[in-house]
Design an enzyme around this catalytic site. Sequence first.
Site, PDB file in Angstrom:
ATOM      1  N   GLU A  33       0.883  -1.156   0.000  1.00 28.65           N
ATOM      2  CA  GLU A  33       0.000   0.000   0.000  1.00 28.65           C
ATOM      3  C   GLU A  33       0.931   1.218   0.000  1.00 28.65           C
ATOM      4  O   GLU A  33       1.808   1.314   0.860  1.00 28.65           O
ATOM      5  CB  GLU A  33      -0.849  -0.016   1.279  1.00 28.65           C
ATOM      6  CG  GLU A  33      -1.936   1.016   1.245  1.00 28.65           C
ATOM      7  CD  GLU A  33      -2.803   0.987   2.498  1.00 28.65           C
ATOM      8  OE1 GLU A  33      -2.783  -0.006   3.242  1.00 28.65           O
ATOM      9  OE2 GLU A  33      -3.495   1.995   2.713  1.00 28.65           O
ATOM     10  N   ARG A 257       4.761 -12.722   9.770  1.00 29.66           N
ATOM     11  CA  ARG A 257       5.490 -11.509   9.421  1.00 29.66           C
ATOM     12  C   ARG A 257       6.825 -11.480  10.152  1.00 29.66           C
ATOM     13  O   ARG A 257       6.996 -12.086  11.193  1.00 29.66           O
ATOM     14  CB  ARG A 257       4.680 -10.252   9.692  1.00 29.66           C
ATOM     15  CG  ARG A 257       4.213 -10.036  11.088  1.00 29.66           C
ATOM     16  CD  ARG A 257       3.558  -8.650  11.238  1.00 29.66           C
ATOM     17  NE  ARG A 257       2.572  -8.365  10.221  1.00 29.66           N
ATOM     18  CZ  ARG A 257       2.552  -7.234   9.479  1.00 29.66           C
ATOM     19  NH1 ARG A 257       3.449  -6.301   9.628  1.00 29.66           N
ATOM     20  NH2 ARG A 257       1.617  -7.035   8.598  1.00 29.66           N
ATOM     21  N   LYS A 267       4.289   0.687   9.572  1.00 30.12           N
ATOM     22  CA  LYS A 267       4.449   1.972   8.904  1.00 30.12           C
ATOM     23  C   LYS A 267       3.863   3.097   9.747  1.00 30.12           C
ATOM     24  O   LYS A 267       4.382   4.202   9.770  1.00 30.12           O
ATOM     25  CB  LYS A 267       3.768   1.927   7.533  1.00 30.12           C
ATOM     26  CG  LYS A 267       4.628   1.263   6.485  1.00 30.12           C
ATOM     27  CD  LYS A 267       3.961   1.274   5.131  1.00 30.12           C
ATOM     28  CE  LYS A 267       2.973   0.157   5.006  1.00 30.12           C
ATOM     29  NZ  LYS A 267       2.470  -0.070   3.657  1.00 30.12           N
TER      30      LYS A 267
END
Length: 554
Positions: A33, A257, A267
Amino acid sequence: MSEEKRLNFLEEIIESDLETGKYDSIQTRFPPEPNGYLHIGHAKSICLNFGLTQRYKGSTNLRFDDTNPSTEETEYVDSIKEDIRWLGFTWANEFYASDYFDRIYSMAVELIEKGLAFVDDSTPDEIASFKGTPTVPGKPTPGRSRSVAENLRLFEAMKAGKYPDGAMVLRAKIDLASPNMHMRDPIIYRIKHTHHHRTGDKWCIYPMYDFAHGQSDSIEHITHSICTLEFIPHRPLYDWFIEQLGIFPSHQYEFARLNLTYTVMSKRKLLQLVNEQYVSGWDDPRMPTISGLRRRGYTPESIRDFCERVGIQKRENIIDVSLLEFCLREHLNKVAPRRMAVLDPIKLILTNYPADQVETMEVENNPEDPNAGTRPVPFTYQLWIEREDFMEIPSKKWFRLAPGAIVRLKNAFIVRCEGFSKDEAGNITEVHATYLPESRSGKDTSGLTVKGTIHWVSVPHAIKAEIRLYDRLFRSENPAAEEGDFKDHINLNSLQIIPEAYLEPGMALADAQTRYQFIRKGYFILDKDSTPGQLVFNQTVTLKDTWAKEAKKI
Ligand code: ATP
Ligand code: MG
């Protein structure tokens, strides 16, 4: 025969898919994204997605998942592309989920026509409370029984901009009693009168992640759509849309992850560090972003090696940042040219060396690489050495300079310390020594054995530089897991600036792409803050992992 590496679970699935002929070749995608810079966790996903299609026949798309117009920016798109290229990967196609908005819209219309989606004008609170809880089934909101024709008309009006943000949503009509909350008539479109970085003001309704991701995968014929574990509960929905729409059957697979000690990896948190100026920007050398690691001096090879060693798991874990540093040292030790730099300088005066003489020493560039050659380094009677290489009253196992002691100056002569001078405050200002002319490296006939070797830089030839030393950005191993604000665990001493270090003269032409080993001091890279008159170097990593030991002392 070399030992075969064990396959990870994705490789097993892919090998079986290729063997059974389910697919002739495989397609993966990396779907960032564009709402921030990539971090080392993304590198893991990039190495995985691109690595699989390099290993097996196939290709990988770069797809920007730009369905949320309010947080996305072109700056991020550009940085993401730069970072993937820098890591050494080439995408087959550059796609944007927003390119599919027309097709995704048609898919929504198709669901409405099939009686599988409806417009709901209940308030967000009503929708939430009617959804029930994991143990209590949901109840239908009034909109659920709207006719197909009415739904089509309202959805069209939503698209045409007739309603304000939040007035209504489009929901899939699935199962209000499902134990999986994602299946309880999830929202698939929302109204958002926001400018989009690519589609401009064409749209005021945007698909939700779940109604864009799988469809985009399907449009691109992605065979293996790899994501992180938190998407496991979304998988039934991913499959449901594909089945109801009868589109290419992409499949979703999940892995854990990457988490790394002494840093944060989301982020949103990294953005806070930037906005609140705990760091100088996304590419601050202390950041776990790809751009930060690059500026710090990390090599793509070391990051790829790290991702390979970490492998992929199906359970959450946290990897010790020392492993990343280990991979970096392994690589830099092989490739980094050696240079001499004095970080905490003190003068060494050779009292018997002719004051007007300049000799050129040939110093080897890299003992690990026989082809690296040598370079000339000027030698004079005045040298900078490290303050820590001299002790007025030596300790027992001291093999460096002290009154009466001998030491070798790297690739030059053996010197004997004859004395030192101090200023009024009692600080040592100069060390005095005599050199042994017959002890020149390579032609040594002195017959002496010397235990210590120290580095040096000729005073009149030295180049001044600022050096930035870095420590962990956080004091806590897992700041995101601590109670309270993760920023309370920031290490306030993570940056130490040495305003005036002295480097051998060749470093005036230091190359911004090269990581140098300043012998005995670590690996360093030129920073972008350098100007022709003022060089700035970042310490990439120390030579040894001293940190684990230091941490125990605290
Ligand atoms: P963040 O939580 O840091 O904001 P994200 O998952 O929202 O990350 P995206 O841009 O959506 O970021 O991620 C692009 C791809 O990278 C996704 O497939 C995502 O699963 C993967 N990814 C993100 N973070 C990690 C991580 N820490 N380890 C492995 N893969 C990751
Ligand atoms: Mg995301």
